[in-house]
Design an enzyme around this catalytic site. Sequence first.
Site, PDB file in Angstrom:
ATOM      1  N   ASP A  10      39.408  39.196  11.627  1.00 33.71           N
ATOM      2  CA  ASP A  10      39.755  39.358  13.037  1.00 33.71           C
ATOM      3  C   ASP A  10      41.130  40.028  13.114  1.00 33.71           C
ATOM      4  O   ASP A  10      42.130  39.476  12.643  1.00 33.71           O
ATOM      5  CB  ASP A  10      39.785  37.983  13.720  1.00 33.71           C
ATOM      6  CG  ASP A  10      39.877  38.080  15.231  1.00 33.71           C
ATOM      7  OD1 ASP A  10      39.735  39.189  15.772  1.00 33.71           O
ATOM      8  OD2 ASP A  10      40.083  37.033  15.873  1.00 33.71           O
ATOM      9  N   ASP A 105      37.151  44.906  16.833  1.00 32.58           N
ATOM     10  CA  ASP A 105      38.239  44.282  16.081  1.00 32.58           C
ATOM     11  C   ASP A 105      37.860  43.052  15.274  1.00 32.58           C
ATOM     12  O   ASP A 105      38.734  42.349  14.778  1.00 32.58           O
ATOM     13  CB  ASP A 105      39.397  43.933  17.025  1.00 32.58           C
ATOM     14  CG  ASP A 105      38.977  42.979  18.139  1.00 32.58           C
ATOM     15  OD1 ASP A 105      37.765  42.754  18.304  1.00 32.58           O
ATOM     16  OD2 ASP A 105      39.870  42.466  18.844  1.00 32.58           O
ATOM     17  N   GLU A 106      36.566  42.780  15.129  1.00 25.57           N
ATOM     18  CA  GLU A 106      36.197  41.648  14.279  1.00 25.57           C
ATOM     19  C   GLU A 106      34.805  41.845  13.699  1.00 25.57           C
ATOM     20  O   GLU A 106      33.962  42.542  14.265  1.00 25.57           O
ATOM     21  CB  GLU A 106      36.273  40.324  15.052  1.00 25.57           C
ATOM     22  CG  GLU A 106      35.346  40.222  16.225  1.00 25.57           C
ATOM     23  CD  GLU A 106      35.363  38.848  16.868  1.00 25.57           C
ATOM     24  OE1 GLU A 106      35.424  37.831  16.136  1.00 25.57           O
ATOM     25  OE2 GLU A 106      35.307  38.787  18.105  1.00 25.57           O
TER      26      GLU A 106
END
Length: 346
Positions: A10, A105-106
């Site tokens: 993350d 983003d993860e």
Amino acid sequence: MTQRKIIHVDMDCFFAAVEMRDNPELRDKPIAVGGRATGRGVIATCNYAARAYGVRSAMASSEAMRRCPQLVLVPGRMSVYKEVSAQIRAIFRRYTDRIEPLSLDEAYLDVSDAPHCRGSATLMAREIRAAILAETGLTASAGIAPNKFLAKIASDENKPNGQCVILPGQCAEFVAGLPLRKIPGVGPRTAERLAQRGLHLGADVLKHTAVELEQWFGKFGPVLHQRAQGIDDRPVRTNRIRKSVGVETTLERDLQTEADCLAKLLTLLPELARRLGERPFRGLSVKLKFSDFQQTTVACPASSLDPARLASLLHTGFARGGGRGVRLVGVSVTLAPHSDPQLSLL
């Protein structure tokens, strides 16, 4: 059977971190990526300096500026975020092809059979984070565990720029002391209902049967019972074809007016846009759950996140409530059938 080794990576305040990287003058200032404070602008994400003032994602920009008058508002640059996301995913591929992106983003990585670092998922996560920092100038946090549920929770334990490992033999103890509000799917209202039953930690859940929990909380009950045992059999899906993308939030207090529902609904748009990226879509829908847990969904053809169209859908849905309060609002889009399900996401 091989013990699964899952890494959840993350990025730390991703959009804001990219802006600070590209403009060093912003590094020591509280900043947020989002719309203007005049009008109906909302915050997509913010850095940790801004969070210290109580600024949060999905907050109205005007409220963020009230809490932090020195806040620097930066417009988002989705094309740049996508480019950086592609760089990060390329790093992941050095370790495994079993990657499940969740957003820009993860992502989950299944490294169960990966030969790197003598098979140590902990060392692989450390190397991945170091490579991301060296090649993009950004920090990432990671969680390492035998399943997706625990890996995701672990990635938040030592943020920013840290990692946490939960070994197979530690799962039961970890979940026993886990506040239930940290379990995905447990919002403020659900946490309140759990507390009314005396359920605060994972250990409290296991004092009851899955049948009892289903009677109290519906289909979420048996899932909660499994999570309280640290069980999650969901595989990392590398070829998941998504048909829709959505965001919803359970409210701390029921909303009684259509105007309040619309204001809350509009705060969800930046997160929806973040999850959507630039994938084309062909439908828009609004979901409402009323105070008695009945719900309704209103949909229409659409190819843009038009606030006026959302307001129209909400008007129709709110009227169906017949005066009942609203405990959950959500918005989602139906993806175009030929859009790339991964879209070079993380």
